[in-house]
Design a protein around this motif. Structure first.
Motif, PDB file in Angstrom:
ATOM      1  N   PHE A  50      49.419  13.131   8.868  1.00 15.65           N
ATOM      2  CA  PHE A  50      49.386  11.732   9.734  1.00 15.65           C
ATOM      3  C   PHE A  50      48.507  11.883  11.046  1.00 15.65           C
ATOM      4  O   PHE A  50      47.689  10.827  11.165  1.00 15.65           O
ATOM      5  CB  PHE A  50      50.746  11.649  10.196  1.00 15.65           C
ATOM      6  CG  PHE A  50      51.206  10.404  10.757  1.00 15.65           C
ATOM      7  CD1 PHE A  50      51.765   9.403   9.883  1.00 15.65           C
ATOM      8  CD2 PHE A  50      51.620  10.197  12.069  1.00 15.65           C
ATOM      9  CE1 PHE A  50      52.131   8.143  10.535  1.00 15.65           C
ATOM     10  CE2 PHE A  50      51.978   9.037  12.581  1.00 15.65           C
ATOM     11  CZ  PHE A  50      52.207   8.058  11.780  1.00 15.65           C
ATOM     12  N   ASN A  53      45.133   9.887  11.888  1.00  9.69           N
ATOM     13  CA  ASN A  53      45.195   8.781  12.930  1.00  9.69           C
ATOM     14  C   ASN A  53      43.832   8.955  13.677  1.00  9.69           C
ATOM     15  O   ASN A  53      43.042   8.055  13.960  1.00  9.69           O
ATOM     16  CB  ASN A  53      46.335   9.242  13.990  1.00  9.69           C
ATOM     17  CG  ASN A  53      47.774   8.500  13.686  1.00  9.69           C
ATOM     18  OD1 ASN A  53      47.478   7.741  12.796  1.00  9.69           O
ATOM     19  ND2 ASN A  53      48.558   9.167  14.146  1.00  9.69           N
ATOM     20  N   THR A  75      40.978   7.346  11.386  1.00  9.27           N
ATOM     21  CA  THR A  75      40.803   6.146  11.171  1.00  9.27           C
ATOM     22  C   THR A  75      40.433   5.508  12.716  1.00  9.27           C
ATOM     23  O   THR A  75      39.311   4.629  12.954  1.00  9.27           O
ATOM     24  CB  THR A  75      41.849   5.292  10.739  1.00  9.27           C
ATOM     25  OG1 THR A  75      43.158   5.855  11.667  1.00  9.27           O
ATOM     26  CG2 THR A  75      41.992   5.837   9.420  1.00  9.27           C
ATOM     27  N   ARG A  76      40.893   6.106  13.997  1.00  4.04           N
ATOM     28  CA  ARG A  76      40.664   5.593  15.120  1.00  4.04           C
ATOM     29  C   ARG A  76      39.194   5.857  15.434  1.00  4.04           C
ATOM     30  O   ARG A  76      38.337   4.850  15.769  1.00  4.04           O
ATOM     31  CB  ARG A  76      41.430   6.246  16.098  1.00  4.04           C
ATOM     32  CG  ARG A  76      42.721   5.764  16.265  1.00  4.04           C
ATOM     33  CD  ARG A  76      43.351   6.069  17.515  1.00  4.04           C
ATOM     34  NE  ARG A  76      43.284   7.666  17.847  1.00  4.04           N
ATOM     35  CZ  ARG A  76      44.336   8.294  17.846  1.00  4.04           C
ATOM     36  NH1 ARG A  76      45.755   7.836  17.620  1.00  4.04           N
ATOM     37  NH2 ARG A  76      44.277   9.557  17.959  1.00  4.04           N
ATOM     38  N   ASN A 133      45.079   0.916  19.674  1.00  2.00           N
ATOM     39  CA  ASN A 133      46.095   1.286  18.733  1.00  2.00           C
ATOM     40  C   ASN A 133      47.687   1.019  19.148  1.00  2.00           C
ATOM     41  O   ASN A 133      48.650   0.792  18.557  1.00  2.00           O
ATOM     42  CB  ASN A 133      45.622   2.551  18.001  1.00  2.00           C
ATOM     43  CG  ASN A 133      46.940   2.909  16.833  1.00  2.00           C
ATOM     44  OD1 ASN A 133      47.218   2.247  16.025  1.00  2.00           O
ATOM     45  ND2 ASN A 133      47.632   4.097  17.274  1.00  2.00           N
ATOM     46  N   GLU A 134      47.904   1.931  20.199  1.00  3.05           N
ATOM     47  CA  GLU A 134      49.183   1.936  20.950  1.00  3.05           C
ATOM     48  C   GLU A 134      49.807   0.496  21.014  1.00  3.05           C
ATOM     49  O   GLU A 134      50.763   0.118  20.711  1.00  3.05           O
ATOM     50  CB  GLU A 134      49.272   3.077  21.780  1.00  3.05           C
ATOM     51  CG  GLU A 134      50.423   3.626  21.911  1.00  3.05           C
ATOM     52  CD  GLU A 134      50.346   4.969  22.612  1.00  3.05           C
ATOM     53  OE1 GLU A 134      50.574   4.674  23.922  1.00  3.05           O
ATOM     54  OE2 GLU A 134      50.218   6.011  22.257  1.00  3.05           O
ATOM     55  N   THR A 150      50.225  -1.373  17.980  1.00  4.15           N
ATOM     56  CA  THR A 150      51.607  -0.841  17.226  1.00  4.15           C
ATOM     57  C   THR A 150      52.919  -1.376  17.988  1.00  4.15           C
ATOM     58  O   THR A 150      53.973  -1.933  17.353  1.00  4.15           O
ATOM     59  CB  THR A 150      51.730   0.738  17.180  1.00  4.15           C
ATOM     60  OG1 THR A 150      50.377   1.000  16.391  1.00  4.15           O
ATOM     61  CG2 THR A 150      52.757   1.040  16.244  1.00  4.15           C
ATOM     62  N   LEU A 201      42.977   0.596  10.772  1.00  7.63           N
ATOM     63  CA  LEU A 201      43.497   1.778  11.242  1.00  7.63           C
ATOM     64  C   LEU A 201      44.619   2.175  10.305  1.00  7.63           C
ATOM     65  O   LEU A 201      44.416   2.853   9.552  1.00  7.63           O
ATOM     66  CB  LEU A 201      44.187   1.606  12.787  1.00  7.63           C
ATOM     67  CG  LEU A 201      43.032   1.464  13.668  1.00  7.63           C
ATOM     68  CD1 LEU A 201      43.594   1.003  15.233  1.00  7.63           C
ATOM     69  CD2 LEU A 201      41.963   2.440  13.889  1.00  7.63           C
ATOM     70  N   ASP A 202      45.936   1.713  10.639  1.00  8.47           N
ATOM     71  CA  ASP A 202      46.974   2.176   9.653  1.00  8.47           C
ATOM     72  C   ASP A 202      47.052   1.750   8.288  1.00  8.47           C
ATOM     73  O   ASP A 202      47.428   2.492   7.357  1.00  8.47           O
ATOM     74  CB  ASP A 202      48.236   1.643  10.529  1.00  8.47           C
ATOM     75  CG  ASP A 202      48.652   2.523  11.612  1.00  8.47           C
ATOM     76  OD1 ASP A 202      48.067   3.556  12.001  1.00  8.47           O
ATOM     77  OD2 ASP A 202      49.707   2.342  12.339  1.00  8.47           O
ATOM     78  N   LYS A 211      44.691   4.315   6.798  1.00  7.50           N
ATOM     79  CA  LYS A 211      45.512   5.899   7.009  1.00  7.50           C
ATOM     80  C   LYS A 211      46.668   5.915   5.900  1.00  7.50           C
ATOM     81  O   LYS A 211      46.795   6.620   5.135  1.00  7.50           O
ATOM     82  CB  LYS A 211      46.425   5.706   8.450  1.00  7.50           C
ATOM     83  CG  LYS A 211      47.318   7.061   8.363  1.00  7.50           C
ATOM     84  CD  LYS A 211      47.877   7.225   9.702  1.00  7.50           C
ATOM     85  CE  LYS A 211      48.976   6.277   9.787  1.00  7.50           C
ATOM     86  NZ  LYS A 211      49.612   6.370  11.020  1.00  7.50           N
TER      87      LYS A 211
HETATM   88  C1  LIG Z   1      48.942   4.111  16.314  1.00  6.77           C
HETATM   89  O1  LIG Z   1      50.013   4.118  17.319  1.00  6.77           O
HETATM   90  C2  LIG Z   1      51.283   4.203  16.680  1.00  6.77           C
HETATM   91  C3  LIG Z   1      52.239   4.346  17.859  1.00  6.77           C
HETATM   92  O2  LIG Z   1      51.818   5.171  18.890  1.00  6.77           O
HETATM   93  C4  LIG Z   1      51.311   5.666  15.787  1.00  6.77           C
HETATM   94  O3  LIG Z   1      52.591   5.829  15.106  1.00  6.77           O
HETATM   95  C5  LIG Z   1      50.157   5.241  14.625  1.00  6.77           C
HETATM   96  O4  LIG Z   1      50.219   6.569  14.046  1.00  6.77           O
HETATM   97  C6  LIG Z   1      48.958   5.199  15.576  1.00  6.77           C
HETATM   98  N1  LIG Z   1      48.075   5.093  14.426  1.00  6.77           N
HETATM   99  C7  LIG Z   1      46.575   5.271  14.429  1.00  6.77           C
HETATM  100  C8  LIG Z   1      45.703   5.182  13.560  1.00  6.77           C
HETATM  101  O5  LIG Z   1      46.283   6.080  15.533  1.00  6.77           O
END
Ligand SMILES: *[C@@H]1O[C@H](CO)[C@@H](O)[C@H](O)[C@H]1NC(C)=O
Ligand code: HEM
Ligand SMILES: *[C@@H]1O[C@H](CO)[C@@H](O)[C@H](O)[C@H]1NC(C)=O
Ligand SMILES: *[C@@H]1O[C@H](CO)[C@@H](O)[C@H](O)[C@H]1NC(C)=O
Ligand SMILES: *[C@@H]1O[C@H](CO)[C@@H](O)[C@H](O)[C@H]1NC(C)=O
Ligand SMILES: *[C@@H]1O[C@H](CO)[C@@H](O)[C@H](O)[C@H]1NC(C)=O
Ligand SMILES: *[C@@H]1O[C@H](CO)[C@@H](O)[C@H](O)[C@H]1NC(C)=O
Length: 508
Positions: free
Chosen positions: A178, A182, A185-186, A222-223, A226, A308-309, A312
């Motif tokens: 995970f 993250n 992808t970012r 991203n934050e 989300t 991003l997600d 992922k």
């Molecule tokens: C984006 O942020 C969320 C919440 O902080 C986190 O759960 C997620 O893994 C992040 N995704 C990426 C691609 O950074």
């Protein structure tokens, strides 16, 4: 006097609420009389309470709409907020709905009150009839079509991160996928859309304690994205979507502030686009057609977030299956396919796209654990939906969309040559049939029709690159699920926070 005014206001609100609930009730009756089964729901709150419980169980809202219904039916109904939503759950309906998109159906998405606040003028929320729609979509596809550049960016970040995380034969390292993804992808999305300086760019935003804090731009983006999503998923915000925009909670005000910071930062970033970046290409193309700047900006924001997600999740489910001992055969076949390409090919970026086995594994992962979707359409006018001999009368304003999850899992929706049960993971269903299946109306992880995902090629390429490089460096490894996560939590879709660890082997 104020108390009087307040009482009147309250009374008006109450009357409106009653009226809205009554209207939904009548509409539901209208559809039920046509033989459309509805998901069990509660008065006023509708099916949202069920949906809400699913979130806590790490399951997507789609789950509420497919459990307890005898499939296949053509349509399944649910109450969503103060509207009725119909899900297409047969191949015929799915086909009709795709063809009617842009005619009787179009985008209507509560997401504008959610992550859409980062880019309210983005193409994802614009009606199909919007003047610049086709040009904007073409611009996005063209600008993200430089697969050679994307290949190099993705490979570089994958190699750097795998080195940093010590993903190698013999290290015995335990990796949280995970976290790793993250970063991957970012960095890759930021670099691809905006250029390499984005990786180190930072902005000052409010953290969860309401203190100003410097954060990497991509982290903050991203934050915020989300958090906007999760905030709007709170029960009351799902019942009345615009509530999530009102500055009534501290969280809402913080999100509004951070959204503004990010949008201002992007205005700056657009002024000096890096050469050959997606940002440069989209800006040039859109300017040619006279697309307003705010639309161009919002399309770019959306393109940054969209990879991003979703990507992922796709990589996670692909790796999850590929690293499963039961699928060792597939793992070996993929390695055999990619090794010569990664080792000495000038054209790895195109050859990777033609790896039959690798593609089949990824497509099957996308079928089995579809990351999620923006498909969110509604009927723009009253019309008759005719399926086989049956006519469904659809009222304007009803949300109506194919349910991708259901289609991916429902045998009668698939052609006869698919004899492999759909509840098992088996990439071989795609081998020799990928052309027919990918692009059909029963398999569409990227949607289909005029509103389909313009990022399909980008997404597929990023997944291929990561999986190929990972396997080549670390073929012998195995996965474990962390203690606090039950086995059934390993669904890697958008709402899921599930993860697993990869153990590199200890000897070479
Ligand atoms: C984006 O942020 C969320 C919440 O902080 C986190 O759960 C997620 O893994 C992040 N995704 C990426 C691609 O950074
Ligand atoms: C594995 C990765 C991805 C998946 C699974 C995915 C999936 C989807 C789906 C299901 C839709 C809705 C399609 C429909 O309504 O018919 C969509 C729309 C969209 N996607 Fe993606 N996507 C991915 C990656 C990306 C990327 C990398 C981009 C950036 C270029 C992107 C940009 C968009 C946009 C702009 C839309 C809206 C299109 C419209 O409204 O017409 N997506 N995506
Ligand atoms: C859902 O996922 C989170 C994060 O991975 C985990 O802490 C939680 O226990 C999970 N919930 C259930 C019901 O499995
Ligand atoms: C993920 O996908 C699986 C299988 O399609 C589904 O059962 C589950 O509800 C989904 N979970 C989430 C978190 O979206
Ligand atoms: C980003 O910062 C790190 C550490 O300060 C540095 O090593 C790296 O070269 C920088 N990358 C770019 C693209 O500027
Ligand atoms: C974006 O620009 C268009 C055309 O210039 C304008 O009509 C629209 O109101 C703008 N949107 C926002 C959110 O400012
Ligand atoms: C790791 O092991 C696999 C198979 O055992 C091998 O093919 C591969 O070359 C090794 N990779 C490295 C970097 O040593």
């Amino acid at each position: 006097m104020w108390t009087n005014a307040f009482t009147v206001l309250l009374a008006i609100l109450l009357v409106y609420l009653l009226y809205a609930v009554f209207r939904v009730y009548l509409l539901r009756r209208f559809y039920e009389k046509q033989g459309i089964p509805f998901v069990k729901s509660y008065a006023i709150i509708g099916a949202e309470l069920q949906v809400f419980k699913l979130y806590q169980k790490n399951k997507s809202h789609d789950h509420a709409y497919i459990q307890n219904i005898q499939l296949p039916t053509d349509l399944v109904g649910t109450i969503r907020g103060l509207t009725v939503q119909l899900y297409g759950t047969s191949r015929e309906v799915s086909e009709k709905l795709i063809h009617q998109t842009g005619v009787y159906l179009d985008r209507d998405t509560p997401a504008v009150f959610s992550f859409g606040r980062l880019g309210p003028d983005a193409i994802a929320f614009a009606p199909y009839s919007e003047y610049f729609f086709k040009q904007r979509k073409m611009a996005l596809i063209r600008a993200t079509g430089d697969s050679k550049r994307l290949f190099h960016i993705a490979s570089r970040h994958a190699q750097d991160l795998l080195t940093q995380f010590r993903v190698e034969n013999g290290t015995g390292q335990i990796i949280d996928v995970f976290e790793l993804l993250n970063h991957f992808t970012r960095r890759t999305s930021g670099d691809f859309v905006w250029g390499k300086n984005t990786v180190n760019r930072s902005v000052e935003v409010l953290n969860s304690n309401d203190k100003m804090e410097y954060m990497s731009f991509m982290d903050a983006l991203n934050e915020t994205f989300t958090e906007l999503r999760f905030y709007s998923n709170k029960l009351w915000n799902r019942i009345y979507f615009p509530l999530s925009v009102w500055p009534i909670t501290r969280e809402a005000r913080r999100l509004t502030f951070n959204t503004k910071v990010i949008r201002n930062e992007i205005d700056q970033m657009m002024k000096y686009p890096e050469k050959n970046s997606v940002s440069e290409a989209v800006q040039i193309d859109n300017a040619k057609y006279g697309v307003p700047l705010n639309m161009t900006r919002d399309d770019l924001i959306t393109s940054t977030i969209a990879g991003l997600d979703t990507i992922k999740s796709t990589i996670m489910s692909t790796m999850w299956h590929l690293l499963n001992e039961d699928n060792m055969k597939w793992r070996e076949m993929v390695l055999a396919e990619i090794t010569p390409i990664l080792e000495n090919s000038e054209n790895a970026y195109t050859e990777l796209a033609h790896c039959k086995v690798l593609n089949a594994v990824i497509y099957e992962a996308l079928r089995f654990e579809t990351p999620g979707s923006l498909i969110n359409n509604y009927a723009t006018k009253d019309y008759d939906l005719i399926v086989r001999e049956k006519t469904y009368k659809i009222k304007a304003g009803t949300r109506i969309v194919p349910n991708i999850h259901v289609l991916h899992y429902t045998e009668p929706c698939w052609p006869e040559y698919n004899t492999i049960p759909l509840d098992v993971f088996d990439p071989s269903r795609f081998i020799g049939h990928d052309k027919e299946i990918v692009g059909s109306c029963y398999y569409m992880p990227f949607g289909k029709g005029p509103r389909r995902c313009p990022g399909q090629a980008v997404g597929m390429l990023m997944v291929r690159v990561f999986v190929a490089i990972f396997l080549a460096r670390n073929f012998k490894c195995h996965i474990t699920i962390p203690q606090d996560q039950a086995n059934d939590v390993t669904y890697f879709n958008l709402s899921s926070r599930a993860t697993f660890s990869i153990h590199c082997n200890t000897e070479n």
